[in-house]
Design an enzyme around this catalytic site. Structure first.
Site, PDB file in Angstrom:
ATOM      1  N   LYS A   1      31.953  43.828 -33.805  1.00 26.75           N
ATOM      2  CA  LYS A   1      33.003  42.784 -33.959  1.00 26.75           C
ATOM      3  C   LYS A   1      32.481  41.658 -34.857  1.00 26.75           C
ATOM      4  O   LYS A   1      33.157  41.226 -35.781  1.00 26.75           O
ATOM      5  CB  LYS A   1      33.391  42.209 -32.602  1.00 26.75           C
ATOM      6  CG  LYS A   1      33.996  43.188 -31.638  1.00 26.75           C
ATOM      7  CD  LYS A   1      34.454  42.513 -30.340  1.00 26.75           C
ATOM      8  CE  LYS A   1      33.264  41.898 -29.606  1.00 26.75           C
ATOM      9  NZ  LYS A   1      32.308  42.911 -29.102  1.00 26.75           N
TER      10      LYS A   1
ATOM     11  N   PHE B   1      29.969  41.795 -36.942  1.00 27.57           N
ATOM     12  CA  PHE B   1      29.707  42.359 -38.280  1.00 27.57           C
ATOM     13  C   PHE B   1      31.000  42.365 -39.093  1.00 27.57           C
ATOM     14  O   PHE B   1      31.043  41.896 -40.230  1.00 27.57           O
ATOM     15  CB  PHE B   1      29.147  43.780 -38.140  1.00 27.57           C
ATOM     16  CG  PHE B   1      28.784  44.429 -39.444  1.00 27.57           C
ATOM     17  CD1 PHE B   1      29.701  45.233 -40.108  1.00 27.57           C
ATOM     18  CD2 PHE B   1      27.538  44.236 -40.021  1.00 27.57           C
ATOM     19  CE1 PHE B   1      29.381  45.832 -41.323  1.00 27.57           C
ATOM     20  CE2 PHE B   1      27.204  44.837 -41.224  1.00 27.57           C
ATOM     21  CZ  PHE B   1      28.131  45.635 -41.885  1.00 27.57           C
TER      22      PHE B   1
ATOM     23  N   LYS C   1      34.525  31.451 -31.782  1.00 29.26           N
ATOM     24  CA  LYS C   1      33.938  32.384 -30.815  1.00 29.26           C
ATOM     25  C   LYS C   1      33.947  31.651 -29.481  1.00 29.26           C
ATOM     26  O   LYS C   1      33.004  30.927 -29.145  1.00 29.26           O
ATOM     27  CB  LYS C   1      32.503  32.745 -31.239  1.00 29.26           C
ATOM     28  CG  LYS C   1      31.700  33.523 -30.193  1.00 29.26           C
ATOM     29  CD  LYS C   1      31.967  35.005 -30.189  1.00 29.26           C
ATOM     30  CE  LYS C   1      31.031  35.709 -29.184  1.00 29.26           C
ATOM     31  NZ  LYS C   1      31.190  37.172 -29.149  1.00 29.26           N
TER      32      LYS C   1
ATOM     33  N   GLY D   1      36.271  37.873 -29.748  1.00 33.55           N
ATOM     34  CA  GLY D   1      36.196  37.895 -28.285  1.00 33.55           C
ATOM     35  C   GLY D   1      34.751  38.059 -27.828  1.00 33.55           C
ATOM     36  O   GLY D   1      33.808  37.567 -28.468  1.00 33.55           O
ATOM     37  N   ALA D   2      34.583  38.795 -26.736  1.00 29.33           N
ATOM     38  CA  ALA D   2      33.239  39.096 -26.222  1.00 29.33           C
ATOM     39  C   ALA D   2      33.320  40.469 -25.576  1.00 29.33           C
ATOM     40  O   ALA D   2      34.142  40.675 -24.667  1.00 29.33           O
ATOM     41  CB  ALA D   2      32.803  38.062 -25.186  1.00 29.33           C
TER      42      ALA D   2
ATOM     43  N   PRO E   1      30.864  52.133 -43.293  1.00 29.26           N
ATOM     44  CA  PRO E   1      29.604  52.862 -43.107  1.00 29.26           C
ATOM     45  C   PRO E   1      28.506  51.980 -42.525  1.00 29.26           C
ATOM     46  O   PRO E   1      28.582  50.739 -42.607  1.00 29.26           O
ATOM     47  CB  PRO E   1      29.242  53.302 -44.524  1.00 29.26           C
ATOM     48  CG  PRO E   1      29.852  52.259 -45.408  1.00 29.26           C
ATOM     49  CD  PRO E   1      31.117  51.802 -44.715  1.00 29.26           C
TER      50      PRO E   1
HETATM   51  N1  LIG Z   1      28.285  48.838 -40.252  1.00 30.66           N
HETATM   52  C1  LIG Z   1      27.095  48.409 -39.779  1.00 30.66           C
HETATM   53  N2  LIG Z   1      25.943  48.738 -40.441  1.00 30.66           N
HETATM   54  C2  LIG Z   1      24.745  48.323 -39.983  1.00 30.66           C
HETATM   55  N3  LIG Z   1      24.553  47.574 -38.871  1.00 30.66           N
HETATM   56  C3  LIG Z   1      25.682  47.236 -38.182  1.00 30.66           C
HETATM   57  C4  LIG Z   1      26.984  47.622 -38.594  1.00 30.66           C
HETATM   58  N4  LIG Z   1      27.886  47.121 -37.699  1.00 30.66           N
HETATM   59  C5  LIG Z   1      27.162  46.459 -36.774  1.00 30.66           C
HETATM   60  N5  LIG Z   1      25.842  46.505 -37.057  1.00 30.66           N
HETATM   61  C6  LIG Z   1      24.755  45.921 -36.266  1.00 30.66           C
HETATM   62  O1  LIG Z   1      24.911  46.388 -34.927  1.00 30.66           O
HETATM   63  C7  LIG Z   1      24.598  45.341 -33.990  1.00 30.66           C
HETATM   64  C8  LIG Z   1      25.843  45.067 -33.125  1.00 30.66           C
HETATM   65  O2  LIG Z   1      26.878  44.588 -33.973  1.00 30.66           O
HETATM   66  P1  LIG Z   1      27.670  43.270 -33.569  1.00 30.66           P
HETATM   67  O3  LIG Z   1      26.737  42.212 -33.113  1.00 30.66           O
HETATM   68  O4  LIG Z   1      28.589  42.931 -34.691  1.00 30.66           O
HETATM   69  O5  LIG Z   1      28.497  43.811 -32.317  1.00 30.66           O
HETATM   70  P2  LIG Z   1      29.543  43.022 -31.435  1.00 30.66           P
HETATM   71  O6  LIG Z   1      30.659  43.951 -31.146  1.00 30.66           O
HETATM   72  O7  LIG Z   1      29.879  41.734 -32.102  1.00 30.66           O
HETATM   73  O8  LIG Z   1      28.717  42.744 -30.106  1.00 30.66           O
HETATM   74  P3  LIG Z   1      28.987  41.630 -28.954  1.00 30.66           P
HETATM   75  O9  LIG Z   1      29.940  42.259 -27.996  1.00 30.66           O
HETATM   76  O10 LIG Z   1      27.629  41.414 -28.403  1.00 30.66           O
HETATM   77  O11 LIG Z   1      29.542  40.411 -29.628  1.00 30.66           O
HETATM   78  C9  LIG Z   1      24.199  44.128 -34.826  1.00 30.66           C
HETATM   79  O12 LIG Z   1      22.774  44.121 -34.969  1.00 30.66           O
HETATM   80  C10 LIG Z   1      24.842  44.406 -36.176  1.00 30.66           C
HETATM   81  O13 LIG Z   1      24.154  43.782 -37.269  1.00 30.66           O
HETATM   82  C1  LIG Z   2      25.993  40.044 -23.967  1.00 33.54           C
HETATM   83  C2  LIG Z   2      26.843  40.734 -25.008  1.00 33.54           C
HETATM   84  N1  LIG Z   2      26.230  40.476 -26.316  1.00 33.54           N
HETATM   85  C3  LIG Z   2      28.273  40.218 -24.995  1.00 33.54           C
HETATM   86  N2  LIG Z   2      28.299  38.860 -25.485  1.00 33.54           N
HETATM   87  C4  LIG Z   2      28.926  40.284 -23.626  1.00 33.54           C
HETATM   88  C5  LIG Z   2      29.336  41.686 -23.309  1.00 33.54           C
HETATM   89  C6  LIG Z   2      29.950  41.801 -21.946  1.00 33.54           C
HETATM   90  C7  LIG Z   2      30.263  43.261 -21.613  1.00 33.54           C
HETATM   91  C8  LIG Z   2      30.732  43.425 -20.174  1.00 33.54           C
HETATM   92  C9  LIG Z   2      31.070  44.885 -19.903  1.00 33.54           C
HETATM   93  O1  LIG Z   2      32.013  45.428 -20.571  1.00 33.54           O
HETATM   94  O2  LIG Z   2      30.350  45.536 -19.118  1.00 33.54           O
HETATM   95 MG   LIG Z   3      29.656  39.764 -31.495  1.00 33.52          MG
END
Ligand SMILES: Nc1ncnc2c1ncn2[C@@H]1O[C@H](COP(=O)(O)OP(=O)(O)OP(=O)(O)O)[C@@H](O)[C@H]1O
Ligand SMILES: C[C@H](N)[C@H](N)CCCCCC(=O)O
Ligand SMILES: [Mg+2]
Length: 231
Positions: free
Chosen positions: A16, A18, A38, A114-115, A204
Site C-alpha cells: 500500500k 509502495f 496516514k 489505511g493500515a 513488478p
Molecule cells: N513492487 C515492489 N517491488 C519491490 N519491493 C516492494 C514492492 N512493493 C512493496 N515492496 C516492499 O515490500 C515491503 C512492504 O511494502 P509496503 O510497506 O508498501 O506494504 P504495506 O501494505 O504498506 O504494509 P503496512 O500494512 O505495514 O502498511 C516494503 O519493504 C516495500 O518497500
Molecule cells: C504493523 C503493520 N506494519 C501494520 N501497520 C498493521 C497491520 C495490522 C494487521 C492486523 C491483521 O490483519 O492481523
Molecule cells: Mg504501509
C-alpha cells in the site's frame, strides 16, 4: 470537494505504501498538488526513513507536519487499536474525524493509506473500512500477484461492497517473473471473470525505489485513464 484515493490492501505488507508513494511521486512529477494522510501507523516511528508517513511525505512533497500526516502512531507492530490499547491509549472515531478535518482542506487531491487490510481494528468500535467510509475517497485495492490472492481480493471487494465503499480498482503488486508461479499470469483475467472491479495494473518487483523510478513505474504499469475515471 476533496479528490483522491484511499489506498487499502488485501493484507499488511502487500505494498500500500509502495503504491501510494509511487502515485505521489508521479503526481508531484506532473506538477500536481498532492496531499497524503496516514491516520494510524504502528510498528515504526514517524521519523524512521522507512516509515509509511516518512515515505509518503517525502514522495508527495506534502509540506504538512508529519504529525498531521500521521496523527496517531504506536510503537508495537500490531493492529492499531490493539497497539494503542497496550500503550494505555485509545483513539475515538471523533478524534480521527478531527484529525482528517485538520488536513483535508490543505490539498485538492489526497492519497490516504489505511493500515493492513479493510477489516483491521483501528479503534474500540471501528475498522479501517469505517475510516475509508468517513474519508469518502474511492479505494485502490493493492493485492499480491501470486496464488492465493484471488480469495483475498474477492473477500476484500465483497467487504468493501458490504460497507458501501466505492472501489476504483485492483492493483496487483510485486509481480516476479522468476517466481515460477503460473497464477501470477492467470490472476488478472480470473479476477475480471469474478468481479466487475477493474484491474488497474500489474506492478513488478523492483529494487529501484527513487521518486523518479516510482513515477516511471506508475506511468508504465497503471491504467491512469481508468484510474482517473473514478476520481
Ligand atoms: N513492487 C515492489 N517491488 C519491490 N519491493 C516492494 C514492492 N512493493 C512493496 N515492496 C516492499 O515490500 C515491503 C512492504 O511494502 P509496503 O510497506 O508498501 O506494504 P504495506 O501494505 O504498506 O504494509 P503496512 O500494512 O505495514 O502498511 C516494503 O519493504 C516495500 O518497500
Ligand atoms: C504493523 C503493520 N506494519 C501494520 N501497520 C498493521 C497491520 C495490522 C494487521 C492486523 C491483521 O490483519 O492481523
Ligand atoms: Mg504501509
Amino acid at each position: 470537494m476533496t479528490k483522491g484515493f484511499f489506498i487499502t490492501g488485501t493484507d499488511t505488507g502487500v505494498g500500500k505504501t509502495f503504491v501510494a508513494a509511487a502515485l505521489a511521486a508521479y503526481l508531484k512529477q506532473q506538477g500536481q498538488d498532492v496531499g497524503v494522510f496516514k491516520p494510524m501507523m504502528s510498528g515504526i516511528q514517524r521519523e524512521h526513513p522507512h516509515s509509511d508517513a516518512f515515505l509518503l511525505k517525502t514522495m508527495s512533497g506534502d509540506t504538512n507536519p508529519v504529525e498531521q500526516i500521521n496523527p496517531f502512531q504506536f510503537d508495537e507492530p500490531l493492529a492499531p487499536y490493539l497497539a494503542a490499547k497496550r500503550a494505555q491509549r485509545e483513539v475515538s472515531f471523533v478524534q480521527l474525524v478531527e484529525a482528517w478535518h485538520q488536513v483535508r482542506d490543505s490539498h485538492a487531491f489526497f492519497l490516504v493509506e489505511g493500515a493492513g487490510g479493510l477489516a483491521v481494528p483501528m479503534g474500540p468500535n471501528y475498522l479501517v473500512a469505517d475510516v475509508a467510509k468517513l474519508i469518502d475517497l474511492p479505494l485502490i485495492v493493492v493485492a499480491r500477484p501470486n496464488l492465493g490472492t484471488i480469495n483475498h481480493t474477492l473477500l476484500t471487494l465483497h467487504f468493501a461492497q458490504s460497507k458501501g465503499l466505492a472501489v476504483a480498482g485492483v492493483l496487483f503488486n510485486g509481480y516476479d517473473p522468476e517466481a515460477g508461479d503460473l497464477a501470477q499470469d492467470t490472476n488478472p483475467s480470473l479476477l475480471a471473470e469474478w468481479s466487475d472491479v477493474p484491474v488497474l495494473g500489474i506492478i513488478p518487483r523492483t529494487e529501484h525505489h527513487s521518486a523518479q523510478a516510482l513515477a516511471k513505474l506508475v506511468a508504465e504499469c497503471i491504467d491512469l485513464e481508468e484510474l482517473y475515471a473514478h476520481c
